[in-house]
Design an enzyme around this catalytic site. Structure first.
Site, short mmCIF file in Angstrom:
data_model
loop_
_atom_site.label_atom_id
_atom_site.label_comp_id
_atom_site.label_asym_id
_atom_site.label_seq_id
_atom_site.Cartn_x
_atom_site.Cartn_y
_atom_site.Cartn_z
N LYS A 87 16.01 -1.98 -11.03
CA LYS A 87 15.16 -2.04 -12.32
C LYS A 87 15.56 -1.24 -13.40
CE LYS A 87 11.96 -4.53 -10.06
NZ LYS A 87 11.36 -3.99 -8.85
C1 PLP Z 1 10.42 -4.47 -7.85
C2 PLP Z 1 9.12 -5.17 -7.96
C3 PLP Z 1 8.05 -4.24 -7.18
C4 PLP Z 1 7.89 -3.35 -6.06
O1 PLP Z 1 8.53 -2.16 -6.79
P1 PLP Z 1 8.98 -0.87 -5.77
O2 PLP Z 1 9.07 0.26 -6.70
O3 PLP Z 1 10.08 -1.56 -5.22
O4 PLP Z 1 7.73 -0.99 -4.84
C5 PLP Z 1 6.79 -4.94 -7.53
N1 PLP Z 1 6.58 -6.05 -8.26
C6 PLP Z 1 7.46 -6.60 -8.95
C7 PLP Z 1 7.36 -7.86 -9.78
C8 PLP Z 1 8.81 -6.07 -8.58
O5 PLP Z 1 10.01 -6.77 -9.35
#
Ligand code: PLP
Length: 392
Positions: free
Chosen positions: A194
């Site tokens: 991210k």
């Molecule tokens: C990465 C992601 C999540 C989940 O994030 P985590 O921190 O891995 O639980 C939820 N929604 C979207 C759209 C994502 O890209």
């Protein structure tokens, strides 16, 4: 390079890589040496810094060990449960929707706006029933969803809004940072790929003190530490009360140590991602490709993803196109295989591709290119040239 590989074999450029600097490493080492490795002073400071980053003193920030946990806690705190329906986009990661099922509520998937691939407010409006309790928009790729329409609809229909902002740090919408809009809660992700990372981690932000307090209780086993006054001599400090069957969703200080420094770099990271996106846009302007949508004038795109779509006259299928890029040493991905195509969601709700024509059409033609701060200008040029060369 091993001697048995041809010298001209292109090195592999991964789809994503985190950028972890010496500051993060020193902070983690400091945490390890401090004797306090689980949730403690650094997680607290990360919450405070995150609130300060968003710049709204009325916000509560609750650190959690994933965005999935944060979405679960937000919906739980808002009272979503069996018999309720929650509307979200089919064009997302399964985490957005699975948390609704954790709570025994039902998911109503809807189609996207074909230009932005964000949830279509008109489709949401059509999907509202007497059982609908909440909307979960996703700021897809880092471009803000149409929050004006969604918040208006939510107010009209008395629905809660929880933003899945996993892609959206630091996105703005109408000039305001996502996280400070008028929704009930917003959840960010610090997963490895991210826009900022703590390895695994997330942050729930809300202006609703009751939601924040419930989330704080439920992220750590339902132990209500507010009911317990640790500073009076009358109540011993070992005492706590379990007020609900909570979860284990707290963020460790080791992870928060990373977040403290990643957060300071969030704007610089975004600028680098935006520069890469602009370089791709310029390189692809004459090709049979649908380029990603731009943010509204004055707004900021977080550029978590750079999603290309092959035009109908591109003369090559998406799968073959990705294979050619892999052969050229370029890592790609697809965001997302829509939820309505996955066996669980398809079978549970008897979904057909024809119900989501815009998501389906985009999915069949889309791919995500590498876009991350550790890419050099040469890497960006290499990707751009490989894309050009992979077209017939
Ligand atoms: C990465 C992601 C999540 C989940 O994030 P985590 O921190 O891995 O639980 C939820 N929604 C979207 C759209 C994502 O890209």
């Amino acid at each position: 390079m091993p001697a048995n590989l041809p010298a001209d074999r292109p090195p592999f450029l991964p789809f994503a890589l985190p950028e972890i600097g010496e500051d993060e490493i020193a902070e983690v080492v400091d945490t390890l040496k401090s004797g306090w490795v689980t949730t403690g002073p650094k997680a607290k400071r990360f919450e405070q810094d995150f609130g300060a980053f968003l710049g709204d003193p009325a916000l509560h920030a609750v650190a959690v060990n994933s965005a999935t946990a944060g979405l679960h806690l937000a919906l739980e705190a808002l009272g979503i449960g069996p018999g309720d329906e929650v509307i979200t986009t089919t064009h997302t990661f399964t985490a957005t929707a699975e948390v609704v099922r954790y709570l025994g509520a039902d998911v109503k998937l809807v189609d996207v706006d074909p230009a932005t691939l964000n949830i279509d407010p008109a489709a949401v409006e059509e999907a509202v029933t007497s059982r609908t309790k909440a909307i979960v928009p996703v700021h897809y790729a880092g471009l803000a969803a149409d929050m004006t329409s969604l918040l208006e609809l939510a107010a009209d229909c008395d629905l809660k809004v929880v933003e899945d902002a996993a892609h959206a740090l630091p996105t703005t919408c109408g000039g305001q940072l996502v996280g400070t809009l008028d929704s009930d809660a917003t959840v960010f992700s610090f997963y490895a790929n991210k826009t900022i990372t703590t390895g695994e981690g997330g942050m729930l932000v809300t202006r609703d003190a009751a939601v924040a307090q419930r989330a704080r209780t439920m992220r750590l086993h339902g132990m209500n530490r507010d009911a317990f006054d640790r500073f009076t001599a009358k109540v011993p400090s070992w005492y706590y009360e379990v007020v609900a069957p909570g979860f284990k969703y707290n963020l460790t200080d080791i992870a928060a140590a990373l977040g403290l420094h990643q957060l300071k770099k969030a704007h610089a990271f975004q600028q680098r991602r935006a520069a890469i996106a602009a370089a791709y846009d310029a390189a692809f302007a004459d090709l049979p490709l649908v380029l990603p949508p731009q943010p509204a004038a004055g707004d900021r795109h977080a550029w978590h993803l750079y999603v290309l779509r092959l035009a109908d006259d591109a003369g090559i299928g998406r799968d073959r196109f990705i294979e050619r890029l892999f052969d050229a040493g370029i890592g790609c991905s697809v965001h997302y295989i829509p939820l309505h195509l996955h066996p669980y969601w398809r079978d549970r709700y008897a979904l057909q591709p024809g119900q989501f024509p815009h998501s389906q059409h985009a999915y069949e033609r889309m791919l995500s290119l590498p876009i991350y701060t550790r890419m050099s200008d040469d890497d960006v040029m290499r990707v751009a040239q490989a894309v050009r060369a992979a077209l017939p």
